[in-house]
Design an enzyme around this catalytic site. Sequence first.
Site, short mmCIF file in Angstrom:
data_model
loop_
_atom_site.label_atom_id
_atom_site.label_comp_id
_atom_site.label_asym_id
_atom_site.label_seq_id
_atom_site.Cartn_x
_atom_site.Cartn_y
_atom_site.Cartn_z
N ASP A 1 -10.23 -5.73 5.21
CA ASP A 1 -11.24 -5.74 4.48
C ASP A 1 -11.43 -6.85 3.14
OD1 ASP A 1 -10.51 -4.41 1.32
OD2 ASP A 1 -9.15 -3.92 2.83
N ASP B 1 -5.19 -3.90 8.69
CA ASP B 1 -4.79 -3.71 7.35
C ASP B 1 -5.15 -2.11 7.21
OD1 ASP B 1 -4.53 -3.89 4.32
OD2 ASP B 1 -6.84 -3.53 4.33
N LEU B 2 -4.61 -1.39 6.08
CA LEU B 2 -4.58 0.01 5.82
C LEU B 2 -5.77 0.16 4.75
CD1 LEU B 2 -1.05 1.04 6.58
CD2 LEU B 2 -2.79 1.03 8.30
N ASP B 3 -5.23 0.11 3.73
CA ASP B 3 -5.97 0.44 2.49
C ASP B 3 -7.19 -0.15 2.45
OD1 ASP B 3 -3.92 2.16 1.38
OD2 ASP B 3 -2.98 0.28 0.28
#
Length: 231
Positions: A183, A13-15
């Site tokens: 997250d 995941d990024l954000d």
Amino acid sequence: MLNLARIRAITLDLDDTLWPIWPTIERADGALQAWLAEHAPATAALLTDPEQRRAIRAAVNRDLAEQAHDLTLLRREAIRRALLLAGDPEAHAEPAFEVFFAERQRVSLYEDALPALQHLAARFPLVALSNGNADVQRVGLGAHFHASVSAREQGCSKPDPRIFLAAAARVGVPPEAVLHVGDDPGHDVLGALGAGMQTAWINRQGSAWPHADVRPHVECDNLKKLCRCLD
């Protein structure tokens, strides 16, 4: 427990996993507002009203519910509707969006993110897997990723298992050979588990795990600790 022997690829995941998202969005919104103040002042004035902003976004989300996975489309349409409502030229929608989008790519990485990417990419093919519209090439992290899979591209968003399966396919491995790192308990962990992957929950805030019947394979409060778990 995490089965290290099974891992042949990692999806990330990024954000809010590699960088905090809300400072980025607030900065991008500020750049958009400054551009509108110069080129479409009536729209800029309209969007200073939080109620107007919420009403426009709610209407876009309602009218384009089937496109909820495409945050780029939703943002561009919200700008277009604000321009029309304020009486400014609709043609400003595209350049206004590009101002927002360019700033959205200027992220401030968590201090553990780049060392972790370097460490992980040396051992596994990495696939960026995001519901958002960050571009790892424009962000400056593309060299660490074998591929990037977005909700907009796939036509579905996490936790839909199809987007996870698409990410596994990009590196030519079955989902059970993938560790997904993210997250969000629902979008990331439950979604990846539903696709048959192993999961690592990056819990930077020390939150309580919200689901009683299932857990991630490993929980870490930062990416440095995750790297140690994988060594």
